[in-house]
Design a protein around this motif. Structure first.
Motif, PDB file in Angstrom:
ATOM      1  N   SER A 203       7.056  10.191 -49.832  1.00 27.35           N
ATOM      2  CA  SER A 203       6.063   9.339 -50.486  1.00 27.35           C
ATOM      3  C   SER A 203       6.565   7.904 -50.552  1.00 27.35           C
ATOM      4  O   SER A 203       7.762   7.642 -50.385  1.00 27.35           O
ATOM      5  N   PHE A 204       5.641   6.983 -50.790  1.00 29.66           N
ATOM      6  CA  PHE A 204       5.993   5.570 -50.878  1.00 29.66           C
ATOM      7  C   PHE A 204       5.034   4.896 -51.844  1.00 29.66           C
ATOM      8  O   PHE A 204       4.017   5.461 -52.253  1.00 29.66           O
ATOM      9  N   THR A 205       5.349   3.668 -52.217  1.00 26.61           N
ATOM     10  CA  THR A 205       4.545   2.951 -53.210  1.00 26.61           C
ATOM     11  C   THR A 205       3.615   1.948 -52.538  1.00 26.61           C
ATOM     12  O   THR A 205       3.886   1.456 -51.446  1.00 26.61           O
TER      13      THR A 205
ATOM     14  N   GLU B  83       1.892   5.557 -56.209  1.00 31.74           N
ATOM     15  CA  GLU B  83       2.696   6.305 -55.243  1.00 31.74           C
ATOM     16  C   GLU B  83       1.802   7.262 -54.466  1.00 31.74           C
ATOM     17  O   GLU B  83       0.922   7.915 -55.039  1.00 31.74           O
ATOM     18  N   THR B  84       2.034   7.337 -53.176  1.00 30.57           N
ATOM     19  CA  THR B  84       1.209   8.190 -52.317  1.00 30.57           C
ATOM     20  C   THR B  84       2.030   8.768 -51.172  1.00 30.57           C
ATOM     21  O   THR B  84       3.077   8.225 -50.825  1.00 30.57           O
TER      22      THR B  84
ATOM     23  N   GLY C 113      -4.685  -0.247 -53.257  1.00 31.12           N
ATOM     24  CA  GLY C 113      -4.237   0.945 -53.953  1.00 31.12           C
ATOM     25  C   GLY C 113      -3.745   2.020 -53.014  1.00 31.12           C
ATOM     26  O   GLY C 113      -3.462   1.779 -51.840  1.00 31.12           O
ATOM     27  N   CYS C 114      -3.666   3.246 -53.553  1.00 31.48           N
ATOM     28  CA  CYS C 114      -3.203   4.410 -52.805  1.00 31.48           C
ATOM     29  C   CYS C 114      -4.393   5.267 -52.390  1.00 31.48           C
ATOM     30  O   CYS C 114      -5.284   5.524 -53.207  1.00 31.48           O
TER      31      CYS C 114
ATOM     32  N   THR D 252       3.560   2.207 -44.921  1.00 29.69           N
ATOM     33  CA  THR D 252       4.917   1.862 -45.338  1.00 29.69           C
ATOM     34  C   THR D 252       4.871   1.276 -46.746  1.00 29.69           C
ATOM     35  O   THR D 252       3.813   0.860 -47.217  1.00 29.69           O
ATOM     36  N   ALA D 253       6.016   1.256 -47.407  1.00 24.88           N
ATOM     37  CA  ALA D 253       6.078   0.824 -48.799  1.00 24.88           C
ATOM     38  C   ALA D 253       5.523  -0.585 -48.983  1.00 24.88           C
ATOM     39  O   ALA D 253       5.908  -1.513 -48.263  1.00 24.88           O
ATOM     40  N   GLU D 254       4.575  -0.734 -49.913  1.00 27.14           N
ATOM     41  CA  GLU D 254       3.976  -2.015 -50.286  1.00 27.14           C
ATOM     42  C   GLU D 254       3.425  -2.776 -49.083  1.00 27.14           C
ATOM     43  O   GLU D 254       3.439  -4.012 -49.050  1.00 27.14           O
ATOM     44  N   CYS D 255       2.921  -2.050 -48.111  1.00 30.07           N
ATOM     45  CA  CYS D 255       2.411  -2.694 -46.892  1.00 30.07           C
ATOM     46  C   CYS D 255       1.048  -3.344 -47.102  1.00 30.07           C
ATOM     47  O   CYS D 255       0.541  -4.026 -46.208  1.00 30.07           O
TER      48      CYS D 255
END
Length: 235
Positions: free
Chosen positions: A26-28, A46-47, A73-74, A103-106
């Protein structure tokens, strides 16, 4: 003793591989909403699916009714990218774009709505826009840019598809990606769209004499019929 040891080792490997498949990384993602420049952040979400970034822009002749909404958002399910625009009667325009990434915070970067080129593309459509208490007479609208389809839009209150909950009906030019949609926009209105081929703009050098009364192309009756059927609902 050799084969039992081998069997145990193989079993251990299978268990590890199965666990690795089950566990999904998972990533944020950025999680926020902005409306006409006023933003509210909800912290990171987180997703294990994807992040999304979405922009919606509604422009109307009444400046006080212009609306620009950006959401990040996710994704709860698989995210699908989509971009479309439409120009309806009475100078009402709507643009929508959603992007997905994994990817994280993409999704931190804001999406700037694509501008519709002002150059006419050789297609024209019937244009109209109605809300409750309004009446419109369809006019011909010359389409521009990538808006090469004639579109009819039926808008109902979000969460309802009943004709009794119709809040708007519109016709005009749209991109092909705006055809056959059934979705909620601006968190307020569920839209269903129907497209037909555009009407080619007659050449000024047409060989058909004006006096004959003949028309080089025929106007699709689909948008007209939809409007007539819904007039009784809106009024």
């Amino acid at each position: 003793m050799f084969w039992p040891s081998v069997s145990k080792s193989l079993l251990a490997v299978c268990v590890v591989l199965e666990f690795a498949v089950i566990v999904v990384e998972s990533f944020t993602c950025e999680n926020s909403t902005c409306a006409n420049g006023f933003c509210q952040s909800f912290g990171a979400c987180e997703t294990s699916k994807s992040c999304f970034s979405q922009t919606q822009e509604l422009k109307m002749p009444e400046m006080s009714r212009n609306l620009n909404v950006q959401q990040k958002g996710c994704s709860l399910d698989e995210c699908t990218g989509l971009a479309f625009s439409a120009t309806l009667g009475d100078q009402r325009t709507f643009k929508y774009e959603q992007r997905c990434c994994t990817t994280a915070e993409c999704n931190k970067m804001d999406i700037q709505p694509s501008q519709v080129p002002a150059k006419a593309n050789g297609v024209q459509c019937l244009a109209c826009y109605m809300e409750a208490g309004m009446l419109c007479i369809p006019t011909l609208l010359k389409c521009t840019g990538n808006e090469t389809k004639c579109v009819s839009v039926i808008g109902t209150a979000a969460g309802s598809n009943s004709l009794l909950s119709v809040v708007m009906v519109g016709e005009g030019c749209a991109t092909e990606s705006a055809c056959n949609l059934d979705m909620t926009v601006l968190d307020l209105v569920n839209i269903r769209t129907f497209c037909s081929s555009g009407i080619p703009v007659p050449s000024t050098t047409s060989s058909v004499p004006v006096s004959t009364g003949l028309r080089p192309t025929s106007i699709s009756t689909v948008p007209v019929l939809i409007s007539l059927l819904l007039l009784n609902v809106l009024f």
